[in-house]
Motif scaffolding. Structure first.
Motif, mmCIF file in Angstrom:
data_model
loop_
_atom_site.group_PDB
_atom_site.id
_atom_site.type_symbol
_atom_site.label_atom_id
_atom_site.label_comp_id
_atom_site.label_asym_id
_atom_site.label_seq_id
_atom_site.Cartn_x
_atom_site.Cartn_y
_atom_site.Cartn_z
ATOM 1 N N ILE A 1 49.891 39.739 35.173
ATOM 2 C CA ILE A 1 49.622 38.605 35.975
ATOM 3 C C ILE A 1 49.018 39.186 37.456
ATOM 4 O O ILE A 1 49.983 39.747 38.258
ATOM 5 N N PRO A 2 47.835 39.266 37.881
ATOM 6 C CA PRO A 2 47.445 39.707 39.022
ATOM 7 C C PRO A 2 47.454 38.677 40.338
ATOM 8 O O PRO A 2 47.348 37.526 40.033
ATOM 9 N N SER A 3 47.450 39.113 41.586
ATOM 10 C CA SER A 3 47.377 38.326 42.740
ATOM 11 C C SER A 3 45.789 37.978 43.063
ATOM 12 O O SER A 3 45.056 38.812 42.300
ATOM 13 N N SER A 4 45.630 37.010 43.850
ATOM 14 C CA SER A 4 44.166 36.675 43.827
ATOM 15 C C SER A 4 43.374 37.690 44.255
ATOM 16 O O SER A 4 42.068 37.532 43.929
ATOM 17 N N GLY A 5 43.776 38.676 45.127
ATOM 18 C CA GLY A 5 42.907 39.636 45.644
ATOM 19 C C GLY A 5 42.940 41.170 44.807
ATOM 20 O O GLY A 5 42.250 42.026 45.129
ATOM 21 N N TYR A 6 43.583 41.178 43.859
ATOM 22 C CA TYR A 6 44.037 42.571 43.067
ATOM 23 C C TYR A 6 42.906 43.108 42.233
ATOM 24 O O TYR A 6 42.718 44.277 42.455
ATOM 25 N N SER A 7 41.790 42.392 41.999
ATOM 26 C CA SER A 7 40.712 42.444 41.277
ATOM 27 C C SER A 7 39.836 43.333 42.241
ATOM 28 O O SER A 7 38.866 44.294 41.761
ATOM 29 N N ASN A 8 40.092 43.568 43.520
ATOM 30 C CA ASN A 8 39.249 44.198 44.478
ATOM 31 C C ASN A 8 39.475 45.908 44.284
ATOM 32 O O ASN A 8 38.914 46.779 44.653
ATOM 33 N N TYR A 9 40.840 46.268 43.753
ATOM 34 C CA TYR A 9 41.145 47.359 43.486
ATOM 35 C C TYR A 9 41.163 47.723 42.185
ATOM 36 O O TYR A 9 41.279 49.013 41.754
ATOM 37 N N GLN A 10 40.947 46.957 41.136
ATOM 38 C CA GLN A 10 41.139 47.210 39.828
ATOM 39 C C GLN A 10 39.815 48.107 39.169
ATOM 40 O O GLN A 10 38.759 47.665 39.570
#
Length: 304
Positions: A292-301
């Motif tokens: 379960i990621p936070s809203s901006g986590y994909s910026n680091y993924q």
């Protein structure tokens, strides 16, 4: 250049990518040693040891560093509805979870220590601290590693270091990027699998990446695993459906405190807290293996 050591009850590795002077890494480890001697309640004569011994009796003189960590701890206690509480020292000692060994407490034992847990009874004024009741113990295990990492980063940057990785167990703190200008990649352990199996990979520059999870420290009693993240209200290891929380933030002290706080708050309240904080992202992993990621986590993924 890299050096490792067993300190703070974990393996620590410091890697400098643009450096040839070995004495700089030694300075970093000396600073860890100095801060541990102040902040570890298990070290005789430390500020925290003296604070516990004087509980209910007198104010104790403390270092500026200890004062800073205690004040931070009280801030996170307020932010977390009391779930982040460094006065859980008696509870931590009661369970005594180390090296897959521990003590399963009786209800009577829990009833003895639970009334001693209350951050409001940890008082801090300039250069001094006081635990209001005899038997209280402040244990900084949920924030000290992060604070120490931040101090070491500050020291290294002041020396001129521009590219480095500080690995204090599951507290990773980055200085800059790789020498060639690309971001560092950091693997996030899958808490439901054996060591080395990754759940995800992130890419970051100058950030802190801290993970708290059920697989770090635990023991088995009557066929059931009990982990070290203890709920200050029930006295038992938190059972929130989470297996780990990873926090990406600017400072390791914040990441350390928030990873524990969010784990204790659970999925909904924990993620709501992350979303209201600036420059903080998170990855929650449930005991069922859901990410379960936070809203901006994909910026680091790192896309795999």
């Amino acid at each position: 250049m890299s050096k490792s050591n067993f300190m703070l009850d974990t393996y620590i590795e410091i890697t400098l990518y643009d450096w040839t002077d070995a004495s700089t890494i030694d300075l970093a480890f000396d600073e860890i040693r100095r801060l541990e001697s102040l902040l570890s309640v298990e070290q005789t004569g430390s500020d925290l040891d003296r604070l516990a011994k004087a509980a209910g009796e007198e104010w104790v003189e403390i270092s500026p560093e200890t004062e800073e960590v205690l004040r931070l701890s009280k801030e996170y206690a307020a932010l977390s509805e009391g779930y982040f509480d460094v006065t859980t020292g008696p509870l931590v000692s009661l369970w005594n979870i180390h090296n897959e060994q521990g003590h399963y407490p009786s209800q009577a034992e829990l009833e003895q220590v639970l009334p001693l847990i209350d951050s409001d009874d940890l008082l801090v004024k300039e250069g001094h601290a006081f635990l209001a009741r005899k038997g209280m113990v402040a244990n900084l295990g949920a924030i000290a590693k992060g604070y120490i990492a931040d101090q070491v980063k500050e020291l290294l940057v002041a020396q001129g270091v521009e590219h480095a990785v500080l690995n204090l167990g599951r507290n990773i703190l980055l200085i800059g990027d790789k020498q060639e200008g690309t971001a560092f990649t950091i693997g996030i352990q899958d808490p439901n699998e054996e060591e080395g199996v990754l759940a995800d990979v992130v890419s970051a520059t100058g950030k802190s990446i801290v993970t708290s999870g059920i697989d770090e420290r635990y023991f088995t009693y009557q066929g059931k695993k009990y982990h070290h993240i203890l709920d200050p209200y029930t006295g038992f290891p938190a059972d929130t459906g989470l297996a780990s929380v990873t926090i990406l933030s600017d400072t390791s002290a914040q990441g350390d405190a928030l990873s524990t706080t969010c784990f204790l708050l659970g999925i909904e309240k924990g993620m709501a807290l992350v979303e209201q904080l600036d420059d903080v992202e998170a990855l929650f992993i449930t005991t069922e293996g859901e990410l379960i990621p936070s809203s901006g986590y994909s910026n680091y993924q790192v896309q795999q």
